[in-house]
Design a protein around this motif. Structure first.
Motif, PDB file in Angstrom:
ATOM      1  N   HIS A 122      -3.319   2.446  28.281  1.00 22.79           N
ATOM      2  CA  HIS A 122      -3.806   2.363  26.904  1.00 22.79           C
ATOM      3  C   HIS A 122      -3.430   0.989  26.360  1.00 22.79           C
ATOM      4  N   PHE A 123      -4.424   0.126  26.217  1.00 19.55           N
ATOM      5  CA  PHE A 123      -4.194  -1.244  25.756  1.00 19.55           C
ATOM      6  C   PHE A 123      -4.695  -1.392  24.329  1.00 19.55           C
ATOM      7  N   TYR A 124      -3.784  -1.791  23.424  1.00 24.02           N
ATOM      8  CA  TYR A 124      -4.118  -2.062  22.028  1.00 24.02           C
ATOM      9  C   TYR A 124      -3.917  -3.552  21.792  1.00 24.02           C
ATOM     10  N   GLY A 125      -4.995  -4.256  21.481  1.00 25.17           N
ATOM     11  CA  GLY A 125      -4.902  -5.706  21.424  1.00 25.17           C
ATOM     12  C   GLY A 125      -5.312  -6.322  20.105  1.00 25.17           C
ATOM     13  N   ALA A 126      -4.505  -7.249  19.627  1.00 26.11           N
ATOM     14  CA  ALA A 126      -4.896  -8.055  18.469  1.00 26.11           C
ATOM     15  C   ALA A 126      -6.127  -8.874  18.841  1.00 26.11           C
ATOM     16  N   GLY A 127      -7.101  -8.892  17.961  1.00 28.52           N
ATOM     17  CA  GLY A 127      -8.316  -9.659  18.207  1.00 28.52           C
ATOM     18  C   GLY A 127      -9.297  -8.990  19.154  1.00 28.52           C
ATOM     19  N   LEU A 128      -9.015  -7.749  19.562  1.00 28.14           N
ATOM     20  CA  LEU A 128      -9.912  -7.059  20.486  1.00 28.14           C
ATOM     21  C   LEU A 128     -11.072  -6.444  19.719  1.00 28.14           C
ATOM     22  N   VAL A 129     -12.284  -6.773  20.147  1.00 27.54           N
ATOM     23  CA  VAL A 129     -13.495  -6.202  19.568  1.00 27.54           C
ATOM     24  C   VAL A 129     -14.281  -5.568  20.712  1.00 27.54           C
ATOM     25  N   ILE A 138     -10.128  -8.297  30.885  1.00 30.84           N
ATOM     26  CA  ILE A 138      -8.842  -7.630  30.760  1.00 30.84           C
ATOM     27  C   ILE A 138      -8.885  -6.266  31.455  1.00 30.84           C
ATOM     28  N   GLU A 139      -9.972  -5.551  31.285  1.00 32.99           N
ATOM     29  CA  GLU A 139     -10.110  -4.244  31.915  1.00 32.99           C
ATOM     30  C   GLU A 139     -10.028  -4.352  33.437  1.00 32.99           C
ATOM     31  N   ASN A 140     -10.656  -5.385  33.990  1.00 32.89           N
ATOM     32  CA  ASN A 140     -10.627  -5.572  35.448  1.00 32.89           C
ATOM     33  C   ASN A 140      -9.217  -5.876  35.963  1.00 32.89           C
ATOM     34  N   ILE A 141      -8.410  -6.568  35.159  1.00 39.60           N
ATOM     35  CA  ILE A 141      -7.018  -6.816  35.549  1.00 39.60           C
ATOM     36  C   ILE A 141      -6.281  -5.488  35.713  1.00 39.60           C
ATOM     37  N   PHE A 142      -6.449  -4.598  34.736  1.00 34.25           N
ATOM     38  CA  PHE A 142      -5.771  -3.308  34.807  1.00 34.25           C
ATOM     39  C   PHE A 142      -6.255  -2.479  35.994  1.00 34.25           C
ATOM     40  N   HIS A 143      -7.557  -2.474  36.221  1.00 36.08           N
ATOM     41  CA  HIS A 143      -8.091  -1.702  37.342  1.00 36.08           C
ATOM     42  C   HIS A 143      -7.620  -2.280  38.676  1.00 36.08           C
ATOM     43  N   GLY A 144      -7.441  -3.605  38.721  1.00 34.89           N
ATOM     44  CA  GLY A 144      -6.975  -4.219  39.957  1.00 34.89           C
ATOM     45  C   GLY A 144      -5.537  -3.872  40.286  1.00 34.89           C
ATOM     46  N   ILE A 145      -4.700  -3.766  39.250  1.00 32.60           N
ATOM     47  CA  ILE A 145      -3.289  -3.450  39.460  1.00 32.60           C
ATOM     48  C   ILE A 145      -3.059  -1.946  39.556  1.00 32.60           C
ATOM     49  N   PHE A 146      -3.829  -1.184  38.769  1.00 28.47           N
ATOM     50  CA  PHE A 146      -3.681   0.277  38.742  1.00 28.47           C
ATOM     51  C   PHE A 146      -5.001   0.918  39.181  1.00 28.47           C
ATOM     52  N   PRO A 147      -5.270   0.978  40.461  1.00 24.85           N
ATOM     53  CA  PRO A 147      -6.578   1.412  40.955  1.00 24.85           C
ATOM     54  C   PRO A 147      -6.933   2.860  40.626  1.00 24.85           C
ATOM     55  N   CYS A 148      -5.931   3.684  40.329  1.00 25.73           N
ATOM     56  CA  CYS A 148      -6.194   5.105  40.069  1.00 25.73           C
ATOM     57  C   CYS A 148      -6.225   5.430  38.577  1.00 25.73           C
ATOM     58  N   ALA A 160      -7.339   5.421  34.438  1.00 26.10           N
ATOM     59  CA  ALA A 160      -8.376   5.310  33.417  1.00 26.10           C
ATOM     60  C   ALA A 160      -7.854   4.333  32.377  1.00 26.10           C
ATOM     61  N   VAL A 161      -8.691   3.410  31.946  1.00 26.45           N
ATOM     62  CA  VAL A 161      -8.253   2.353  31.028  1.00 26.45           C
ATOM     63  C   VAL A 161      -8.900   2.548  29.663  1.00 26.45           C
ATOM     64  N   GLY A 162      -8.065   2.658  28.633  1.00 31.33           N
ATOM     65  CA  GLY A 162      -8.544   2.712  27.263  1.00 31.33           C
ATOM     66  C   GLY A 162      -8.194   1.425  26.550  1.00 31.33           C
ATOM     67  N   MET A 163      -9.128   0.894  25.773  1.00 31.11           N
ATOM     68  CA  MET A 163      -8.904  -0.363  25.067  1.00 31.11           C
ATOM     69  C   MET A 163      -9.286  -0.200  23.601  1.00 31.11           C
ATOM     70  N   GLU A 164      -8.345  -0.490  22.730  1.00 33.43           N
ATOM     71  CA  GLU A 164      -8.558  -0.364  21.295  1.00 33.43           C
ATOM     72  C   GLU A 164      -7.903  -1.542  20.582  1.00 33.43           C
TER      73      GLU A 164
END
Length: 297
Positions: free
Chosen positions: A67-74, A80-90, A92-96
């Motif tokens: 669960h990634f909460y980012g300043a300036g994220l629209v 950024i999502e691909n970085i998480f999927h690359g490190i954590f292949p299993c 689900a990535v949420g971005m807010e």
């Protein structure tokens, strides 16, 4: 396992949750609105490498949720999502956005008005699931009213133009050695001008509270000036942002180290405007841990 990341302009908090056990650490800020994608990606990768030292076993494959909460994220940021999927292949990535982080931390599944008052500022109406109204903060040049950066901007303008009490002007110069050239260079050419402006907020707050420095306690004129400046900053935020919402309909909560450090001044300014601040959180992370522990999101 769940990984929660909450990033702001000044700091980024990480929390790795494994049942009842949590591991937390903090790194430099990540603001997707003000830094290049390469810089943001590099900071995230560097920070995630620290998990090797606090987790054992095949933890990369055991992280099921990020669960990634980012300043300036629209919306979603594919890089950024691909970085998480690359490190954590299993996983689900949420971005807010950081505004959603503040809302969830303060109100959970209940409706309320959420405000961020840290290096920058932001605010919204939250319906218990999502942000439904937002007065645009406009950044440290055009807005960020009520923030540490806005306070620093006001203070430095008075300092450079010679319209603050003499004791305060002399003490500030003694502590920081700032002059016209150094301030202009940091604000207009520096890598992090908002953070630079906000860095003076603790000093201003200490003067407003009458805290003594190496040169002694501030005189009454300087204390009154500093407290009035802080209250004026908060009143501007209330007038331009909070009062655009339906305040009587739901509670108001605030998160941010600046707001919590100047709580008495914010509560006084709000009270004079007929507003009660129901909740204060220095950082959203504690609330986010509860939020993601209480519901499977």
């Amino acid at each position: 396992m769940r990984l929660i990341i909450e990033s702001g302009a000044t700091k980024t908090d990480f929390c790795l949750m494994d049942g009842c056990r949590t591991e937390r650490f903090r790194t430099a800020g990540i603001n997707l609105a003000t830094m290049s994608p390469d810089t943001a990606a590099s900071r995230i990768q560097d920070a995630l490498s620290r998990l090797d030292g606090i987790s054992s076993g095949d933890w990369q494959n055991r992280v099921e949720e990020v669960h990634f909460y980012g300043a300036g994220l629209v919306g979603r940021d594919e890089r950024i999502e691909n970085i998480f999927h690359g490190i954590f292949p299993c996983s689900a990535v949420g971005m807010e956005s950081d505004l959603t982080a503040a809302s969830r931390a303060l109100w959970g599944r209940n409706a309320g008005i959420a405000a961020i008052l840290g290096t920058g500022s932001n605010s919204c109406v939250y319906d218990g699931e999502k942000v439904v109204k937002n007065v645009r903060p406009c950044g440290y040049v055009l807005g960020d009213f009520g923030s540490g950066a806005a306070l620093g901007r006001m203070f430095l303008a008075d300092y450079l133009q010679g319209i603050m009490p003499r004791w305060l002007s002399e003490d500030f110069h003694r502590v920081y050695s700032e002059d016209y050239a150094s301030v202009v260079a940091a604000v207009y050419k520096g890598d992090a001008p908002a953070r630079y402006l906000a860095s003076f907020a603790p000093y201003i707050a200490s003067v407003a509270k009458g805290v003594a420095s190496d040169s002694g306690a501030p005189d009454e004129e300087s204390r009154i000036y500093a407290s009035s400046l802080i209250e004026s900053n908060f009143r501007t935020f209330i007038a331009r942002c909070l009062k655009q919402y339906d305040l009587p309909a739901c509670g108001t909560g605030v998160t941010g180290s600046f707001a919590c450090g100047c709580r008495e001044f914010l509560e006084k300014a709000a009270r004079e405007e007929g507003i009660v601040i129901a909740k204060f959180l220095p950082s959203p992370m504690d609330g986010l841990i509860k939020y993601h522990s209480d519901r499977n999101v």
